[in-house]
Design an enzyme around this catalytic site. Structure first.
Site, PDB file in Angstrom:
ATOM      1  N   GLU A 102      15.754  -8.201  25.459  1.00  0.00           N
ATOM      2  CA  GLU A 102      14.750  -8.264  24.388  1.00  0.00           C
ATOM      3  C   GLU A 102      13.441  -8.874  24.884  1.00  0.00           C
ATOM      4  O   GLU A 102      12.365  -8.426  24.519  1.00  0.00           O
ATOM      5  CB  GLU A 102      15.293  -9.038  23.185  1.00  0.00           C
ATOM      6  CG  GLU A 102      16.309  -8.258  22.362  1.00  0.00           C
ATOM      7  CD  GLU A 102      15.746  -6.950  21.805  1.00  0.00           C
ATOM      8  OE1 GLU A 102      14.541  -6.859  21.535  1.00  0.00           O
ATOM      9  OE2 GLU A 102      16.535  -5.989  21.662  1.00  0.00           O
ATOM     10  N   TYR A 114      10.827 -11.479  15.362  1.00  0.00           N
ATOM     11  CA  TYR A 114      11.440 -10.201  15.723  1.00  0.00           C
ATOM     12  C   TYR A 114      12.540 -10.398  16.765  1.00  0.00           C
ATOM     13  O   TYR A 114      13.679  -9.945  16.593  1.00  0.00           O
ATOM     14  CB  TYR A 114      10.396  -9.193  16.245  1.00  0.00           C
ATOM     15  CG  TYR A 114      11.083  -8.076  16.983  1.00  0.00           C
ATOM     16  CD1 TYR A 114      11.767  -7.099  16.271  1.00  0.00           C
ATOM     17  CD2 TYR A 114      11.144  -8.049  18.378  1.00  0.00           C
ATOM     18  CE1 TYR A 114      12.479  -6.108  16.926  1.00  0.00           C
ATOM     19  CE2 TYR A 114      11.849  -7.073  19.047  1.00  0.00           C
ATOM     20  CZ  TYR A 114      12.516  -6.102  18.320  1.00  0.00           C
ATOM     21  OH  TYR A 114      13.234  -5.141  18.959  1.00  0.00           O
ATOM     22  N   ASP A 149      10.329  -4.304  14.613  1.00  0.00           N
ATOM     23  CA  ASP A 149       9.290  -4.151  15.631  1.00  0.00           C
ATOM     24  C   ASP A 149       8.339  -3.035  15.172  1.00  0.00           C
ATOM     25  O   ASP A 149       8.496  -2.479  14.074  1.00  0.00           O
ATOM     26  CB  ASP A 149       9.899  -3.848  17.009  1.00  0.00           C
ATOM     27  CG  ASP A 149      10.615  -2.514  17.054  1.00  0.00           C
ATOM     28  OD1 ASP A 149      10.777  -1.872  15.982  1.00  0.00           O
ATOM     29  OD2 ASP A 149      11.013  -2.093  18.152  1.00  0.00           O
TER      30      ASP A 149
END
Ligand code: SF4
Length: 366
Positions: free
Chosen positions: A45, A125, A143
């Site tokens: 991520e 996020y 996102d």
């Protein structure tokens, strides 16, 4: 918020994702269980922020070989961490990842979304993505891709990010019903492969219920945000070399380029090109290029000066063995000059006055 229940509206996404999901090295096979390696999810991520999947894949694999656990990353030295990140850009992410790994190695994984948000570098996020994909928490991760797809599906007017809080509340039952990891990744996948800025609605599992498609407004939803024009600048990027050593700026502790070694740069307005003097030190040049950053564009003119002796540099510059160059973390622009040094350049007809450049980089004589 008069949207139909998310668990019904998004139901076709789950079987669609099971069919079309890309095989990515950080994706678990079993999307109904906790991820076998939450650290791999965290690494992916952070790497995927601002960077394309295809670029991330080889970095991700090398990173996990090199730093397989939070502890190995926490205990690694800064230079080796930046070196492993070299070429991915946005180097703050590497420092955040190392700091987050330190916290996890010392205290274990956080137990809730708030705890994940408190880790360095994890905004709402990323924390929600790690929570849902690694731990199966029903924490919706929004996102840019997800915002675009949901804005079209729900026919949202204006910037969908303004409705983020409502969207998260609305999405939660869908994650609970169809699996947090599956639904989070399905929504990301839809935005990344199908609901693109120019969407392929014929391949979309939600086409029979998409508000923007039914209204013929997919091209205008969401509205395209106007971007500020990038600032343009020009610079000489200079490699001074003397007796097997090259002159570099050591890494700064803070700022965008923290952790990276850099070549000296000089302003062409202050050091304009001039015909090369016959007694100038040996100089090589390569064609200029445009280095593009998010908010600026640099016209970079690379130069290599070979000197017969080293001088004492001003504070903030240091002579380093040229043989060490490949071991030092450099940003993309500076890597390019490092690589050019190994390829033949040309003797330019014009270059900035070398004695002026030297004066800019040398400490005053005592
Ligand atoms: S139907 Fe088209 S616009 Fe609507 S969500 Fe699917 S891909 Fe996006």
């Amino acid at each position: 918020m008069l949207w139909p229940p998310s668990m019904d509206l998004l139901a076709p996404l789950a079987p669609w994702f099971d069919q079309v999901r890309r095989d990515l090295p950080w994706r678990a096979l079993d999307l109904d269980a906790m991820h076998p390696d939450p650290y791999a999810v965290l690494v992916s991520e952070l790497m995927l922020q601002q960077t394309q999947v295809a670029t991330v894949i080889p970095y991700f694999s090398r990173w996990l070989d090199r730093f397989p656990t939070p502890r190995t990353l926490a205990e690694a030295d800064e230079d080796s961490v930046h070196k492993a990140w070299e070429g991915l850009g946005y180097y703050r992410r590497a420092r955040f990842l190392k700091a987050a790994a330190g916290s996890i190695a010392a205290e274990g994984w956080p137990r809730d979304l708030e705890g994940l948000c408190a880790l360095p570098g994890l905004g709402p996020y990323t924390a929600a993505a790690v929570g849902s994909i690694a731990f199966q928490w029903p924490t919706p991760a929004l996102d840019g891709n997800a915002f675009r797809a949901l804005a079209r599906l729900l026919l949202m007017e204006g910037d969908p990010k303004r409705g983020a809080a409502d969207l998260r509340i609305w999405l939660t039952p869908a994650l609970e019903a169809h699996g947090p990891s599956r639904m989070t990744q399905a929504l990301m996948e839809l935005g990344a492969t199908t609901c693109l800025p120019s969407p392929t609605c014929t391949a979309c599992p939600l086409s029979d219920r998409c508000g923007a498609l039914l209204a013929g407004r997919t091209a205008e939803i969401p509205p395209i945000a106007k971007r500020a024009k990038p600032k343009a600048s020009a610079l000489w990027l200079v490699a001074f070399e003397a007796k097997g050593q090259v002159l570099l700026h050591p890494p700064a502790l803070r700022g965008l380029l923290a952790g990276l070694w850099r070549w000296p740069t000089l302003d062409p307005d202050l050091y304009p090109p001039q015909p090369i003097a016959p007694d100038a030190p040996s100089v090589t040049a390569w064609p200029s290029w445009i280095q593009v950053y998010t908010h600026r564009r640099e016209a970079v003119s690379p130069l290599h000066f070979r000197l017969t002796a080293r001088f004492t540099p001003i504070e903030g510059l240091r002579w380093m063995p040229r043989s060490e160059l490949r071991n030092l973390p450099l940003g993309k622009r500076d890597q390019r000059l490092r690589d050019l040094l190994d390829t033949p350049g040309q003797i330019p007809l014009e270059a900035p006055d070398s004695s002026a450049l030297l004066r800019a980089c040398a400490a005053p004589a005592r």
